[in-house]
Design a protein around this motif. Sequence first.
Motif, PDB file in Angstrom:
ATOM      1  N   GLY A  55       0.820  -1.218   0.000  1.00 24.21           N
ATOM      2  CA  GLY A  55       0.000   0.000   0.000  1.00 24.21           C
ATOM      3  C   GLY A  55       0.845   1.255   0.000  1.00 24.21           C
ATOM      4  N   GLY A  56       1.943   1.227   0.788  1.00 26.31           N
ATOM      5  CA  GLY A  56       2.843   2.382   0.823  1.00 26.31           C
ATOM      6  C   GLY A  56       3.492   2.637  -0.520  1.00 26.31           C
ATOM      7  N   LEU A  57       3.929   1.566  -1.163  1.00 24.43           N
ATOM      8  CA  LEU A  57       4.551   1.708  -2.476  1.00 24.43           C
ATOM      9  C   LEU A  57       3.564   2.247  -3.505  1.00 24.43           C
ATOM     10  CD1 LEU A  57       6.700  -1.554  -2.664  1.00 24.43           C
ATOM     11  CD2 LEU A  57       7.513   0.801  -2.414  1.00 24.43           C
ATOM     12  N   ILE A  58       2.370   1.697  -3.514  1.00 24.66           N
ATOM     13  CA  ILE A  58       1.357   2.156  -4.477  1.00 24.66           C
ATOM     14  C   ILE A  58       0.990   3.612  -4.216  1.00 24.66           C
ATOM     15  CG2 ILE A  58      -1.051   1.867  -5.194  1.00 24.66           C
ATOM     16  CD1 ILE A  58      -0.645  -1.166  -4.797  1.00 24.66           C
ATOM     17  N   GLY A  59       0.817   3.967  -2.926  1.00 29.90           N
ATOM     18  CA  GLY A  59       0.469   5.353  -2.585  1.00 29.90           C
ATOM     19  C   GLY A  59       1.559   6.333  -2.979  1.00 29.90           C
ATOM     20  N   ALA A  60       2.804   5.949  -2.697  1.00 24.71           N
ATOM     21  CA  ALA A  60       3.925   6.830  -3.049  1.00 24.71           C
ATOM     22  C   ALA A  60       4.032   6.990  -4.568  1.00 24.71           C
ATOM     23  CB  ALA A  60       5.228   6.266  -2.487  1.00 24.71           C
ATOM     24  N   ALA A  61       3.886   5.882  -5.286  1.00 28.90           N
ATOM     25  CA  ALA A  61       3.973   5.946  -6.752  1.00 28.90           C
ATOM     26  C   ALA A  61       2.843   6.814  -7.321  1.00 28.90           C
ATOM     27  CB  ALA A  61       3.933   4.549  -7.344  1.00 28.90           C
ATOM     28  N   ALA A  62       1.635   6.625  -6.787  1.00 25.04           N
ATOM     29  CA  ALA A  62       0.492   7.401  -7.287  1.00 25.04           C
ATOM     30  C   ALA A  62       0.691   8.889  -7.011  1.00 25.04           C
ATOM     31  CB  ALA A  62      -0.796   6.899  -6.638  1.00 25.04           C
ATOM     32  N   LEU A 100       3.349  10.191  -9.406  1.00 36.05           N
ATOM     33  CA  LEU A 100       2.931  10.199 -10.807  1.00 36.05           C
ATOM     34  C   LEU A 100       1.923  11.307 -11.117  1.00 36.05           C
ATOM     35  CD1 LEU A 100       2.699   6.377 -11.514  1.00 36.05           C
ATOM     36  CD2 LEU A 100       4.416   7.988 -12.376  1.00 36.05           C
ATOM     37  N   PHE A 101       1.112  11.630 -10.132  1.00 32.19           N
ATOM     38  CA  PHE A 101       0.099  12.653 -10.373  1.00 32.19           C
ATOM     39  C   PHE A 101       0.568  14.060  -9.999  1.00 32.19           C
ATOM     40  CE2 PHE A 101      -2.584   8.816 -10.115  1.00 32.19           C
ATOM     41  CZ  PHE A 101      -3.155   8.911 -11.369  1.00 32.19           C
ATOM     42  N   ALA A 102       1.774  14.163  -9.471  1.00 33.76           N
ATOM     43  CA  ALA A 102       2.313  15.481  -9.136  1.00 33.76           C
ATOM     44  C   ALA A 102       2.805  16.155 -10.418  1.00 33.76           C
ATOM     45  CB  ALA A 102       3.467  15.332  -8.152  1.00 33.76           C
ATOM     46  N   PRO A 103       2.557  17.432 -10.557  1.00 30.50           N
ATOM     47  CA  PRO A 103       2.978  18.147 -11.772  1.00 30.50           C
ATOM     48  C   PRO A 103       4.469  18.489 -11.723  1.00 30.50           C
ATOM     49  CG  PRO A 103       1.816  19.640 -10.324  1.00 30.50           C
ATOM     50  CD  PRO A 103       1.771  18.292  -9.689  1.00 30.50           C
ATOM     51  N   ASP A 135      13.948  11.415 -10.097  1.00 25.06           N
ATOM     52  CA  ASP A 135      14.757  11.622  -8.886  1.00 25.06           C
ATOM     53  C   ASP A 135      13.926  11.384  -7.628  1.00 25.06           C
ATOM     54  OD1 ASP A 135      16.997  12.213 -10.382  1.00 25.06           O
ATOM     55  OD2 ASP A 135      16.777  14.405 -10.196  1.00 25.06           O
ATOM     56  N   ASP A 136      12.706  11.914  -7.648  1.00 24.31           N
ATOM     57  CA  ASP A 136      11.812  11.719  -6.498  1.00 24.31           C
ATOM     58  C   ASP A 136      11.471  10.237  -6.309  1.00 24.31           C
ATOM     59  OD1 ASP A 136      11.812  14.395  -5.937  1.00 24.31           O
ATOM     60  OD2 ASP A 136       9.785  14.785  -6.721  1.00 24.31           O
ATOM     61  N   LEU A 137      11.187   9.553  -7.425  1.00 25.78           N
ATOM     62  CA  LEU A 137      10.865   8.120  -7.339  1.00 25.78           C
ATOM     63  C   LEU A 137      12.047   7.339  -6.783  1.00 25.78           C
ATOM     64  CD1 LEU A 137       8.908   7.417 -10.665  1.00 25.78           C
ATOM     65  CD2 LEU A 137       8.028   7.256  -8.335  1.00 25.78           C
ATOM     66  N   SER A 138      13.233   7.679  -7.258  1.00 26.75           N
ATOM     67  CA  SER A 138      14.444   6.999  -6.782  1.00 26.75           C
ATOM     68  C   SER A 138      14.649   7.246  -5.291  1.00 26.75           C
ATOM     69  CB  SER A 138      15.647   7.495  -7.578  1.00 26.75           C
ATOM     70  OG  SER A 138      16.824   6.902  -7.087  1.00 26.75           O
ATOM     71  N   GLU A 139      14.452   8.494  -4.877  1.00 31.84           N
ATOM     72  CA  GLU A 139      14.614   8.843  -3.466  1.00 31.84           C
ATOM     73  C   GLU A 139      13.582   8.102  -2.605  1.00 31.84           C
ATOM     74  OE1 GLU A 139      13.779  12.762  -0.807  1.00 31.84           O
ATOM     75  OE2 GLU A 139      14.895  13.076  -2.664  1.00 31.84           O
ATOM     76  N   LYS A 140      12.363   8.097  -3.049  1.00 30.92           N
ATOM     77  CA  LYS A 140      11.298   7.399  -2.296  1.00 30.92           C
ATOM     78  C   LYS A 140      11.567   5.898  -2.248  1.00 30.92           C
ATOM     79  CE  LYS A 140       8.780  10.981  -1.434  1.00 30.92           C
ATOM     80  NZ  LYS A 140       8.624  11.504  -0.095  1.00 30.92           N
ATOM     81  N   LEU A 141      12.034   5.339  -3.339  1.00 31.35           N
ATOM     82  CA  LEU A 141      12.343   3.909  -3.371  1.00 31.35           C
ATOM     83  C   LEU A 141      13.458   3.579  -2.383  1.00 31.35           C
ATOM     84  CD1 LEU A 141      11.808   1.153  -4.610  1.00 31.35           C
ATOM     85  CD2 LEU A 141      13.458   1.710  -6.389  1.00 31.35           C
ATOM     86  N   ASN A 142      14.476   4.450  -2.335  1.00 27.87           N
ATOM     87  CA  ASN A 142      15.564   4.244  -1.370  1.00 27.87           C
ATOM     88  C   ASN A 142      15.042   4.321   0.070  1.00 27.87           C
ATOM     89  OD1 ASN A 142      17.503   3.865  -3.335  1.00 27.87           O
ATOM     90  ND2 ASN A 142      18.100   6.032  -3.390  1.00 27.87           N
ATOM     91  N   THR A 143      14.172   5.284   0.311  1.00 28.39           N
ATOM     92  CA  THR A 143      13.591   5.427   1.649  1.00 28.39           C
ATOM     93  C   THR A 143      12.785   4.191   2.022  1.00 28.39           C
ATOM     94  OG1 THR A 143      13.442   7.823   1.359  1.00 28.39           O
ATOM     95  CG2 THR A 143      12.090   6.859   3.083  1.00 28.39           C
ATOM     96  N   VAL A 144      11.952   3.722   1.112  1.00 31.38           N
ATOM     97  CA  VAL A 144      11.144   2.533   1.364  1.00 31.38           C
ATOM     98  C   VAL A 144      12.034   1.312   1.573  1.00 31.38           C
ATOM     99  CG1 VAL A 144       9.483   0.933   0.318  1.00 31.38           C
ATOM    100  CG2 VAL A 144       9.073   3.381   0.211  1.00 31.38           C
ATOM    101  N   THR A 145      13.091   1.210   0.778  1.00 34.12           N
ATOM    102  CA  THR A 145      14.018   0.085   0.917  1.00 34.12           C
ATOM    103  C   THR A 145      14.684   0.105   2.287  1.00 34.12           C
ATOM    104  OG1 THR A 145      14.450   0.095  -1.452  1.00 34.12           O
ATOM    105  CG2 THR A 145      16.045  -1.037  -0.074  1.00 34.12           C
ATOM    106  N   ASP A 146      15.136   1.276   2.725  1.00 32.34           N
ATOM    107  CA  ASP A 146      15.777   1.395   4.033  1.00 32.34           C
ATOM    108  C   ASP A 146      14.802   1.039   5.157  1.00 32.34           C
ATOM    109  OD1 ASP A 146      18.117   2.183   2.812  1.00 32.34           O
ATOM    110  OD2 ASP A 146      17.797   4.339   3.184  1.00 32.34           O
ATOM    111  N   LYS A 147      13.587   1.562   5.053  1.00 38.90           N
ATOM    112  CA  LYS A 147      12.594   1.260   6.088  1.00 38.90           C
ATOM    113  C   LYS A 147      12.226  -0.217   6.087  1.00 38.90           C
ATOM    114  CE  LYS A 147      10.697   5.820   6.696  1.00 38.90           C
ATOM    115  NZ  LYS A 147       9.521   6.608   6.969  1.00 38.90           N
ATOM    116  N   SER A 148      12.168  -0.812   4.912  1.00 37.17           N
ATOM    117  CA  SER A 148      11.871  -2.244   4.819  1.00 37.17           C
ATOM    118  C   SER A 148      12.965  -3.067   5.492  1.00 37.17           C
ATOM    119  CB  SER A 148      11.733  -2.683   3.371  1.00 37.17           C
ATOM    120  OG  SER A 148      10.647  -2.044   2.753  1.00 37.17           O
ATOM    121  N   LYS A 149      14.222  -2.668   5.273  1.00 40.41           N
ATOM    122  CA  LYS A 149      15.339  -3.367   5.916  1.00 40.41           C
ATOM    123  C   LYS A 149      15.273  -3.227   7.429  1.00 40.41           C
ATOM    124  CE  LYS A 149      18.533  -3.056   2.023  1.00 40.41           C
ATOM    125  NZ  LYS A 149      19.764  -2.430   1.498  1.00 40.41           N
TER     126      LYS A 149
END
Length: 127
Positions: free
Chosen positions: A25-32, A35-38, A46-60
């Motif tokens: 749910g977190g991944l889908i919400g962050a992606a949505a 994607l909808f941000a102008p 860059d934002d997607l990469s940063e968010k993915l890194n954050t999610v990866t760190d929190k997952s670990k």
Amino acid sequence: MNKEEMEMECQTQSGRTFLKGALIGGLIGAAAALLFAPKPGRELRDDLSEKLNTVTDKSKELASTVGEKAADLAKTVTSKTTELSRSIKEGKNSIVEGVKQVSADVSDDLKEVSSEIQEANHEQSPE
């Protein structure tokens, strides 16, 4: 499997299911949201990469915490199982000793009664 083991297994599966759902749910919400941000493509990537890194760190971190909790739970279960086993053995030994003692007492009482009956028979028998 006894009732406690079933409840523990159910709680473990429930926690895993919740964790998976929260992560997805977190991944889908962050992606949505991204994607909808102008924003232009470069900033979005860059934002997607940063968010993915954050999610990866929190997952670990979360996986590490879950692992620690599981290890603690395993230690607790092992300890309680050992205590229960010891308690059962002590109870069994106590019951066995009690039964042996009662059996010996009954045997002694039967010998006394048998002797009394034989004496009574000798006293009443005509010689």
